[in-house]
Design a protein around this motif. Structure first.
Motif, PDB file in Angstrom:
ATOM      1  N   UNK A   1       5.399  -6.884  -1.921  1.00 13.89           N
ATOM      2  CA  UNK A   1       5.606  -5.671  -1.133  1.00 13.89           C
ATOM      3  C   UNK A   1       7.091  -5.337  -1.018  1.00 13.89           C
ATOM      4  N   UNK A   2       7.932  -6.367  -0.817  1.00 14.47           N
ATOM      5  CA  UNK A   2       9.379  -6.123  -0.726  1.00 14.47           C
ATOM      6  C   UNK A   2       9.927  -5.603  -2.050  1.00 14.47           C
ATOM      7  N   UNK A   3       9.443  -6.147  -3.161  1.00 12.91           N
ATOM      8  CA  UNK A   3       9.896  -5.676  -4.475  1.00 12.91           C
ATOM      9  C   UNK A   3       9.480  -4.224  -4.690  1.00 12.91           C
ATOM     10  N   UNK A   4       8.244  -3.884  -4.312  1.00 12.48           N
ATOM     11  CA  UNK A   4       7.761  -2.515  -4.500  1.00 12.48           C
ATOM     12  C   UNK A   4       8.541  -1.530  -3.625  1.00 12.48           C
ATOM     13  N   UNK A   5       8.789  -1.887  -2.367  1.00 12.25           N
ATOM     14  CA  UNK A   5       9.520  -0.987  -1.478  1.00 12.25           C
ATOM     15  C   UNK A   5      10.974  -0.817  -1.940  1.00 12.25           C
ATOM     16  N   UNK A   6      11.593  -1.910  -2.394  1.00 10.43           N
ATOM     17  CA  UNK A   6      12.970  -1.803  -2.870  1.00 10.43           C
ATOM     18  C   UNK A   6      13.042  -0.944  -4.127  1.00 10.43           C
ATOM     19  N   UNK A   7      12.070  -1.114  -5.020  1.00 11.01           N
ATOM     20  CA  UNK A   7      12.052  -0.306  -6.234  1.00 11.01           C
ATOM     21  C   UNK A   7      11.884   1.177  -5.914  1.00 11.01           C
ATOM     22  N   UNK A   8      10.971   1.478  -4.996  1.00 10.94           N
ATOM     23  CA  UNK A   8      10.763   2.882  -4.631  1.00 10.94           C
ATOM     24  C   UNK A   8      12.000   3.478  -3.965  1.00 10.94           C
ATOM     25  N   UNK A   9      12.701   2.657  -3.136  1.00 13.94           N
ATOM     26  CA  UNK A   9      13.919   3.153  -2.487  1.00 13.94           C
ATOM     27  C   UNK A   9      15.007   3.447  -3.514  1.00 13.94           C
ATOM     28  N   UNK A  10      15.151   2.575  -4.512  1.00 14.85           N
ATOM     29  CA  UNK A  10      16.160   2.813  -5.544  1.00 14.85           C
ATOM     30  C   UNK A  10      15.792   4.011  -6.415  1.00 14.85           C
ATOM     31  N   UNK A  11      14.502   4.229  -6.636  1.00 16.19           N
ATOM     32  CA  UNK A  11      14.094   5.407  -7.407  1.00 16.19           C
ATOM     33  C   UNK A  11      14.357   6.692  -6.628  1.00 16.19           C
ATOM     34  N   UNK A  12      14.163   6.645  -5.314  1.00 16.02           N
ATOM     35  CA  UNK A  12      14.462   7.823  -4.508  1.00 16.02           C
ATOM     36  C   UNK A  12      15.957   8.143  -4.527  1.00 16.02           C
ATOM     37  N   UNK A  13      16.772   7.097  -4.610  1.00 20.84           N
ATOM     38  CA  UNK A  13      18.222   7.296  -4.692  1.00 20.84           C
ATOM     39  C   UNK A  13      18.685   7.564  -6.113  1.00 20.84           C
ATOM     40  N   UNK A  14      17.742   7.657  -7.064  1.00 25.67           N
ATOM     41  CA  UNK A  14      18.026   7.927  -8.474  1.00 25.67           C
ATOM     42  C   UNK A  14      18.916   6.849  -9.083  1.00 25.67           C
TER      43      UNK A  14
END
Length: 382
Positions: free
Chosen positions: A107-120
């Motif tokens: 879950x932490x990996x998925x949330x971190x990945x989504x946050x970095x994708x939102x920040x492009x």
């Protein structure tokens, strides 16, 4: 029709799960078919207690509401069979602690990945990924991680954990380079739980220690050879003062006065002693007494001869282990490193002459069935 069927199923389920709470004291009176209550196009008989279906449903709804209020007050959920639900979705797997922790990391990996994708910031090109700051990670061993989670950490489970932690560490590098302090701090706090306590010691292993000269001008180095070790302290030798006095001809009025000066102080006009005197003490013993073999003494002073500083330093050493050959080699290794501390310009010369390199040659171990490492026992056929 569906509503009636639903209410009927509720009554059946209620009676099947809970026994009747009222005792039957009297036999209900006989009701002729003509007087039976019609409901929804069908004939419905009253229950054994003499109450109608509407009254029974009302009582059941009240009891269910009371039980729900009681369960809310206790703060615990209870299913229809009266059992508490498991605290973890992986309760029935037998390794709930491991799978729960694995799910949290995923879950932490998925949330971190989504946050970095939102920040492009994802996906990154290869040249940008190579320019990221290096953050080496040393995780706990499988045994330590298993003790923390209280499960048997097999190689496959440990591989899965470290793979997810490696992905999270990669995202941490990206967040640090991008300046996302909040995301980086949260990710770092999670990774610190699984990092080894000996991380700093492992990272500094194999690196050269910074050598320096103290306030007294001493350098401390460490030399090795075979099984011998040498601790070496080196101090530059203070040059003697020039004991040369020049005759002031203006103050000398005659040759007789000059002759009187030469006669009274004959040593004042000798050539100065510019060659300093140095001392080499090994275990508080002079080098000539400690090493009786000339080859060992030559091996010790070889770094000084190569650098052209044969009598420029006072050397004090403590040697341990091995024989005279190993001790002299260890002492030469320590002296070479000490010369580099005092004169960094000698690095190229000392490196080319291999005086800064620890000699890796060791005595080969004895083999089973052999007299020594390779020597065989004498054997005669006849």
């Amino acid at each position: 029709m569906q509503g009636l069927l639903r209410t009927g199923l509720v009554i059946l389920r209620r009676h099947a799960l809970h026994p009747p709470r009222r005792a039957l004291n009297t036999r209900p009176p006989f009701v002729p078919p003509a007087q039976q209550t019609s409901m929804g196009g069908g004939l419905w008989m009253s229950d054994l207690s003499g109450k109608s279906v509407e009254e029974e449903l009302a009582e059941l709804m009240e009891e269910e509401e009371e039980e729900e209020e009681d369960s809310d007050e206790e703060g615990e959920e209870v299913d229809e069979a009266g059992k508490k639900p498991p605290t973890s979705p992986s309760f029935y797997s037998g390794r709930a602690a491991y799978y729960d922790q694995l799910a949290q990391i995923e879950s932490a990996v998925a949330h971190t990945r989504s946050a970095l994708k939102m920040l492009q910031l994802l996906p990154l090109p290869s040249f940008a990924r190579e320019s990221l700051p290096v953050r080496p990670a040393i995780w706990k061993t499988a045994k330590e991680m298993g003790e923390d989670l209280k499960v048997t950490m097999t190689s496959s489970r440990y591989r899965n954990m470290t793979r997810l932690l490696g992905q999270l560490n990669e995202y941490l590098r990206i967040s640090i380079a991008a300046g996302c302090d909040d995301l980086a701090s949260r990710t770092r706090n999670l990774l610190n739980i699984f990092e080894s306590s000996t991380k700093q010691a492992n990272l500094t292993r194999g690196q050269r220690k910074t050598l320096f000269v103290d306030h007294l001008g001493r350098s401390y180095t460490f030399g090795k050879r075979k099984t011998s070790t040498a601790r070496v302290w080196m101090v530059p030798v203070a040059l003697p003062r020039e004991a040369v006095d020049v005759i002031d001809l203006e103050k000398v009025n005659s040759l007789d006065e000059a002759a009187a000066v030469l006669t009274s102080h004959p040593d004042r006009f000798h050539e100065p002693q510019l060659v300093p005197k140095s001392t080499i003490l090994i275990n508080n013993i002079p080098i000539g007494e400690f090493f009786s073999v000339p080859a060992d003494r030559e091996r010790v002073v070889r770094p000084l001869k190569v650098a052209g500083l044969l009598a420029a330093y006072n050397i004090f050493a403590l040697v341990r282990g091995g024989g005279t050959t190993g001790q002299s080699g260890a002492l030469a290794h320590g002296i070479g490193k000490g010369l580099l501390v005092h004169n960094p310009d000698l690095a190229t010369l000392l490196r080319r002459t291999k005086l800064l390199r620890r000699d890796p040659r060791m005595v080969e171990r004895k083999k089973t069935g052999r007299a020594k490492a390779r020597k065989g026992y004498t054997w005669v056929k006849r």
